[in-house]
Scaffold this active site. Structure first.
Site, PDB file in Angstrom:
ATOM      1  N   LYS A   9     -11.333 -45.572 -31.377  1.00 26.80           N
ATOM      2  CA  LYS A   9     -10.349 -46.410 -31.799  1.00 26.80           C
ATOM      3  C   LYS A   9      -9.933 -47.323 -31.251  1.00 26.80           C
ATOM      4  CE  LYS A   9     -10.609 -44.652 -36.364  1.00 26.80           C
ATOM      5  NZ  LYS A   9     -10.114 -43.634 -37.863  1.00 26.80           N
ATOM      6  N   ARG A  12     -12.269 -35.133 -35.964  1.00 27.27           N
ATOM      7  CA  ARG A  12     -13.580 -35.575 -36.603  1.00 27.27           C
ATOM      8  C   ARG A  12     -13.994 -36.717 -35.092  1.00 27.27           C
ATOM      9  NH1 ARG A  12     -13.921 -41.454 -38.649  1.00 27.27           N
ATOM     10  NH2 ARG A  12     -16.210 -41.375 -40.201  1.00 27.27           N
TER      11      ARG A  12
END
Length: 300
Positions: free
Chosen positions: A224, A258
């Protein structure tokens, strides 16, 4: 002893280590291009992830990156339902399948098609029917914190105390879900969703505070912007730093990672588990003797 339980299709599953959730996107515009798949590609990726040790597969049909385009419920289902069918044909019931959607109607259609878990990035805010639908379906629910929708969320980062406010929002919603009879709730602080770079790292440094919610904690930080913007690199160049931050997340209390890269995440979990296995919570007393100095005792 580590213990994480979820009820999947009426069966209580018990894990004795943190879990790895592999990401598969049947979208044309997810922020990490290598995660994008068509239906056949999703099935192949599911097999690959299963072989790498994946515990849960998370399937998305709506890109939630900042500024993402809106997609209709019909289009979301058109992407997800064939992929669920193909994944089930490829891996059977060997791995629980989570669906990443904030729409109650899509969630219900996907559960009927074979999904086991609903992963709602909006925490029920974008569809008032989501909580009731999850309660009726009787499936585990991933409750994530964000503000507004993916296109607008980065305009809503004005927190007085980001940890307290995110924790309070999740606690309020968990109480609502419990009153509706939802038994299996997984809490996700929502890294990268309506958070600045510094707010993301503050949440990570204080992640252990979220254990007070009494739910398993999911951390989604894989490749991210909190990683690649901090380093001035691209998502494609962010695997090493993602792995480092995954270890920090586990140390701070994460129960589920995740991830895009299952093999590397599984290795991180194995190393973390080895550290936990060999960490004694009892103090060890060592007496050190030096012929030229008085005897001294060290407590470790």
């Amino acid at each position: 002893m580590y213990d994480l339980t979820l009820k999947i299709r009426g069966e209580l599953r018990i894990w004795t280590r943190p879990l790895v959730m592999g990401i598969i996107n049947v979208t044309p515009d997810s922020f990490y291009a290598d995660s994008r798949r068509d239906t056949a590609g999703a099935a192949r990726q599911a097999v690959s992830m299963l072989h790498a040790g994946c515990d849960i597969i998370d399937l998305g049909g709506y890109s939630s990156r900042p500024g993402a385009d809106d997609v209709s419920a019909e289009e979301e289902c058109a992407r997800l339902l064939p992929a669920i069918k193909a994944i089930r044909e490829a891996v059977g019931e060997a791995v629980p399948l989570s669906v990443d959607t904030f729409r109650a109607s899509v969630a219900e259609a996907c559960v009927k098609a074979g999904a086991d878990i609903i992963n709602d990035i909006s925490g029920g805010d974008l569809d008032p029917e989501m909580f009731n639908t999850v309660a009726r379906l009787g499936v585990p629910y991933i409750l994530m914190h964000t503000r507004s929708n993916p296109a607008e969320m980065q305009r809503h980062t004005d927190y007085g105390d980001v940890v307290a406010e995110v924790l309070g929002d999740l606690a309020f919603k968990i109480d609502k879900l419990r009153q509706l009879g939802v038994a299996d709730i997984i809490a996700d602080p929502g890294f990268g969703f309506a958070k600045t770079l510094d707010q993301n790292y503050e949440l990570m440094s204080k992640l252990s505070a979220f254990k007070a919610l009494g739910c398993p904690l999911l951390v989604g930080i894989s490749r991210k912007s909190m990683i690649y913007k901090e380093l001035g690199v691209t998502p494609q160049e962010s695997l090493n730093a993602t792995t480092a931050l995954h270890m920090a997340a586990l140390i701070n209390g994460a129960d589920i990672l995740r991830v895009h890269d299952v093999k590397e995440a599984m290795e991180t979990v194995r190393i973390f588990s080895a550290l936990q296995r060999n960490t004694s919570h009892e103090q060890s007393v060592i007496t050190v003797t030096d012929v030229d100095k008085p005897k001294r005792t060290m407590i470790i």
